[in-house]
Design a protein around this motif. Structure first.
Motif: not given
Ligand code: AMP
Ligand code: TRP
Length: 326
Positions: A127-129, A134-136, A149-151
């Motif tokens: 569920t990391y993404p 939420a951070d963003i 790698d985060q695209k």
């Protein structure tokens, strides 16, 4: 009003030249033009097993790295993710917005769960993404500077924000990725098929930000090369392409200047010059790294968390209200 950028890194492993050239360098370049928020994502670190004492130390060390890389706490907000509890709270809402199928498509989960096996992976890794989204989204972020790698995680963030806005009414800004053309995808020095990574078992594949001059030279001398002798930006020769990209980014030269500089020279000379350039590039950063004591770091992080929280709490309250929770 300035537009806002948000980015973060995990306080795990040792940061390497890929982190610097793909992410940190761009954060520094953008901090004047954008309202900037940089997070130390310690909740993300828990998705894989961590030693509690080491995690605490690495969290502070990452703040030191941000500052030594020239992120200016007078301009940018620097804070620790868990100091702002709204991140975990909004994650729940976004987890209820996300679909199993979406998370199952995330290639980072597939990669990271491979080692210990999917069955034994933490649910947090899966569920990391949503935590990253939420951070963003808490900060109405316009632009997210990250490596290649985060695209996919960024695309998911956009999808979740759009879905929430459609279902509950306009709440989140839809963020854009900022992925540099060069440097977003630095490869391992030992195997250009793999990215340079904190978790590579082969330490010779990565140049760590705290490697001394001798270690850097040795790693570059031992770096694999391609067949042929030419030193150019040929995509079909990924090892030399990677080394030349690093050379270009640390010297600030144009592609053409780099190719001209090495025309007619051999791999040995190229590697010598590259090692020297990387050592020089990292020198000011390495000199600054010990300049901050823990008391000063803690003060900067406390101020950062207060500022972040004042923004995040308003966004969370809005999301709670829209969903009928409060
Ligand atoms: P992480 O180490 O996963 O916390 O990543 C921190 C930042 O560094 C993220 O923006 C990544 O996309 C970026 N990054 C990680 N590895 C590389 C690499 N090999 N090349 C370029 N950027 C990278
Ligand atoms: N997932 C990112 C990485 O591993 C780190 C991260 C967490 C991040 N939250 C973020 C990056 C928000 C940008 C924005 O590199």
């Amino acid at each position: 009003m300035k537009k806002r950028i948000f980015s973060g890194a995990q306080p795990t492993g040792r940061l390497h030249l890929g982190n610097y050239l793909g992410a940190l360098k761009n954060w520094v370049a953008l901090q004047d033009e954008y309202d900037s928020i940089f997070c130390i994502v310690n909740l993300h670190a828990l998705t894989l097993p961590q030693n509690p004492k080491t995690l605490r130390q690495k969290t502070l060390d990452l703040a030191r790295i941000y500052l030594a890389a020239s992120i200016d706490p007078e301009k940018a907000t620097i804070f620790i993710q868990a100091d702002v509890p709204e991140h975990a709270e909004l994650t729940w809402i976004l987890l209820c917005t996300a679909r199993m199928g979406e998370l199952e498509r995330m290639t980072q989960f597939k990669d990271k769960s491979q080692k210990g096996g999917r069955e034994r992976s933490s649910v947090g890794l899966f569920t990391y993404p949503a935590l990253m989204a939420a951070d963003i989204l808490l900060y109405h972020t316009d632009l997210v500077p990250v490596g290649q790698d985060q695209k996919q995680h960024l695309e998911l963030t956009r999808d979740l924000a759009e879905r929430f806005n459609r279902d509950f009414g306009e709440t989140f800004v839809i963020p854009e990725p900022y992925i540099p053309k060069s440097g977003a995808n630095i490869r391992s020095l030992q195997d250009p098929a793999k990215k340079m990574s904190k978790s590579d078992e082969n330490e010779a594949g990565a140049i760590f930000l705290d490697d001394d001059a001798d270690t850097i030279s040795k790693k570059i001398k031992r770096a694999v090369t391609d067949s042929g002798t030419e030193i150019n930006f040929d995509e079909t020769r990924p090892a030399i392409h990677n080394l030349l990209t690093i050379y270009q980014l640390v010297t600030g030269k144009t592609e053409q200047e780099c190719v001209e500089n090495f025309a007619g020279k051999g791999y040995g000379q190229f590697k010598g010059e590259l090692a020297e350039a990387v050592v020089e590039y990292l020198r000011p950063f390495q000199e600054r790294i010990s300049a901050y004591d823990d008391a000063e770091l803690n003060r900067i992080l406390r101020t950062g968390a207060e500022k972040a929280r004042s923004i995040a709490s308003v966004t969370l309250a809005d999301a709670y209200q829209k969903t009928g929770i409060r």
